[in-house]
Enzyme design. Structure first.
Site, short mmCIF file in Angstrom:
data_model
loop_
_atom_site.label_atom_id
_atom_site.label_comp_id
_atom_site.label_asym_id
_atom_site.label_seq_id
_atom_site.Cartn_x
_atom_site.Cartn_y
_atom_site.Cartn_z
N GLU A 1 0.85 -1.20 0.00
CA GLU A 1 0.00 0.00 0.00
C GLU A 1 0.88 1.24 0.00
O GLU A 1 1.83 1.34 0.79
CB GLU A 1 -0.91 0.01 1.23
CG GLU A 1 -1.74 1.29 1.38
CD GLU A 1 -2.58 1.30 2.64
OE1 GLU A 1 -2.95 0.21 3.12
OE2 GLU A 1 -2.87 2.40 3.18
N GLU B 1 -2.89 11.26 3.13
CA GLU B 1 -4.05 11.05 3.98
C GLU B 1 -4.30 12.36 4.73
O GLU B 1 -3.39 12.90 5.38
CB GLU B 1 -3.81 9.90 4.97
CG GLU B 1 -3.72 8.55 4.29
CD GLU B 1 -3.47 7.42 5.28
OE1 GLU B 1 -4.40 6.66 5.56
OE2 GLU B 1 -2.32 7.31 5.76
#
Length: 456
Positions: free
Chosen positions: A332, A337
């Site tokens: 990932e 974010e």
């Protein structure tokens, strides 16, 4: 002979006469003398004479602890057991010029010539180490490559391919020699600076979100990943205890040419969530899985983040082999974010085989003006041995290929979503009933020709 002719002859001969009277110039040795052990006692020495530009008579002298040893004027020398550990050197003189060996210790391995790194412009991919010259010749040697004061993990061979993270640093090798009955010795090679390679970007793909206002994301690129995760491998809450249920209609193109993802409590209770009751939130999540993938290169997006505690907006990537290699084995890459409880912080992280369930590896960077009022550009440079994170064109984080955690060597697909709550999102503000994040564009470029767009 007429006087005029005599003067001409004297004028011609005088320079040669003066040259003959001048002293000859002595030259240094081409190769200094070396000292070796003649047996494995660690006490018997044999010198290898220097190599001089011209042949001539040499005088020899051995030194112990910096003082000449009386009568030690031959190529061979026998030390005593009491002299073990003392410094020893051999000097050779010729025509008034002295050439000296290295200073060694009696009973310790002698390194006459240190290992040498070669790293030429014709082969910038590999640095090669030429072994040193030691005595005893059968000494065992182990190598360790260093970048400044930091040892390079796994770099123990005579060749080393510099990593992206080595650029701008000096590398060298520490060699450790050992032999039974002798004291071991550590020496360093020369230092070599790894040049910084300028990165040249060429755009290969872009999503500008220029479709009709009110339309959903382009179905040839994007698929909606719906639900609360219960039907996915991650499980309910998408593996993070998130509170939202994804539906496709909450991501729409705006009249300004952006994609707006909305999260709302309105209508959420018509869906049943994994927490065994009506859902609290609905939102949208779109992915490029099985439609378009990427491998290496620069991925960047211009994003306006969400507002409110409990919001968790993200632009990220998952390994395209996730159906056969579950998370975190598939890998990932979080380009960004944006978490509402930290409205002035940007996250950039990786999740691999070792770090996946333990918070990942990465860093954060402060955004004094926040991420929600204006668009900001979030980017990664993804290389075979390093991933770098950028905020508005400024580097703020980097992760290198170090161990088995590095699973970022294959195709990945894109994900854009707005989650609510969960492990990172945290407690949702009870007064919050809607939130949104916007994507102005997403672009992908090669880096110095490295980068691939994979269309399905």
């Amino acid at each position: 002979m007429p006087m005029r002719n005599l003067k001409l002859v004297l004028a011609f001969l005088l320079p040669f006469s003066l040259l003959a009277l001048m002293p000859s110039v002595a030259h240094a040795a081409d190769v200094n003398p070396m000292i070796t052990y003649s047996d494995n006692s660690g006490l018997n020495f044999q010198a290898i004479p220097a190599q001089w530009p011209k042949a001539g008579a040499s005088k020899y002298q051995w030194y112990i602890n910096g003082k000449p040893v009386p009568g030690a004027t031959k190529l061979a020398l026998k030390a005593t057991p009491k002299q073990k550990g003392q410094r020893i050197q051999f000097r050779e003189s010729q025509s008034g010029v002295t050439s000296a060996s290295v200073v060694a210790k009696i009973g310790q391995i002698i390194v006459n010539i240190n290992p040498t790194i070669t790293y030429s412009g014709s082969d910038l991919n590999t640095a090669t180490l030429t072994p040193g010259t030691v005595s005893p010749k059968a000494s065992k040697v182990t190598y360790k490559w260093y970048k400044g004061p930091i040892d390079i993990a796994g770099a123990t061979n005579v060749t080393y391919k510099p990593a992206t993270g080595d650029q701008g640093f000096k590398i060298y090798v520490n060699a450790k020699y050992s032999f039974k009955g002798f004291s071991e010795v550590l020496v360093n090679s020369n230092e070599v600076e790894i040049p910084v390679v300028k990165r040249i970007y060429q755009q290969l793909w872009a999503e500008e979100f220029n479709g009709p206002a009110g339309s959903l994301p382009d179905p040839s690129i994007w698929s909606s990943e719906d639900g609360d995760g219960s039907k996915a491998a991650a499980g309910g809450g998408w593996g993070n205890r998130e509170r939202q249920y994804y539906i496709p209609s909450l991501a729409k193109i705006t009249a300004d040419g952006a994609l707006n993802i909305q999260a709302t409590t309105d209508g959420a209770n018509q869906y049943i969530c994994y927490y065994k009751g009506p859902c609290e939130w609905v939102s949208a999540k779109y992915i490029t899985k099985n439609k378009i993938g990427f491998k290496y290169g620069r991925m960047e997006a211009r994003i306006k983040g969400p507002v409110g505690a409990g919001t968790w907006g993200a632009f990220w990537m998952l390994g395209a082999d996730i159906d056969s290699r579950k998370w975190p084995w598939c890998g990932e890459i979080d380009v960004t974010e944006l978490v509402g409880k930290d409205p002035q912080l940007n996250y950039g992280y990786l999740h691999g085989l070792l770090s996946g369930g333990f918070g990942g590896r990465g860093t954060t960077v402060a955004m004094p003006d926040g991420f929600a009022d204006e668009y900001h550009t979030y980017a990664i440079d993804w290389l075979p041995d390093q991933i770098d994170w950028y905020l508005d064109g400024v580097l703020f984080g980097s992760q290198q290929k170090l161990d088995k955690d590095w699973v970022f060597d294959h195709e990945f697909y894109l994900i854009m979503n707005l989650a609510m709550g969960g492990n990172l999102g945290g407690t949702i503000d009870p007064k919050l009933n809607q939130a949104q994040m916007s994507f102005d564009w997403i672009r992908f470029s090669s880096i110095n020709g490295l980068g691939e767009v994979i269309k399905r």
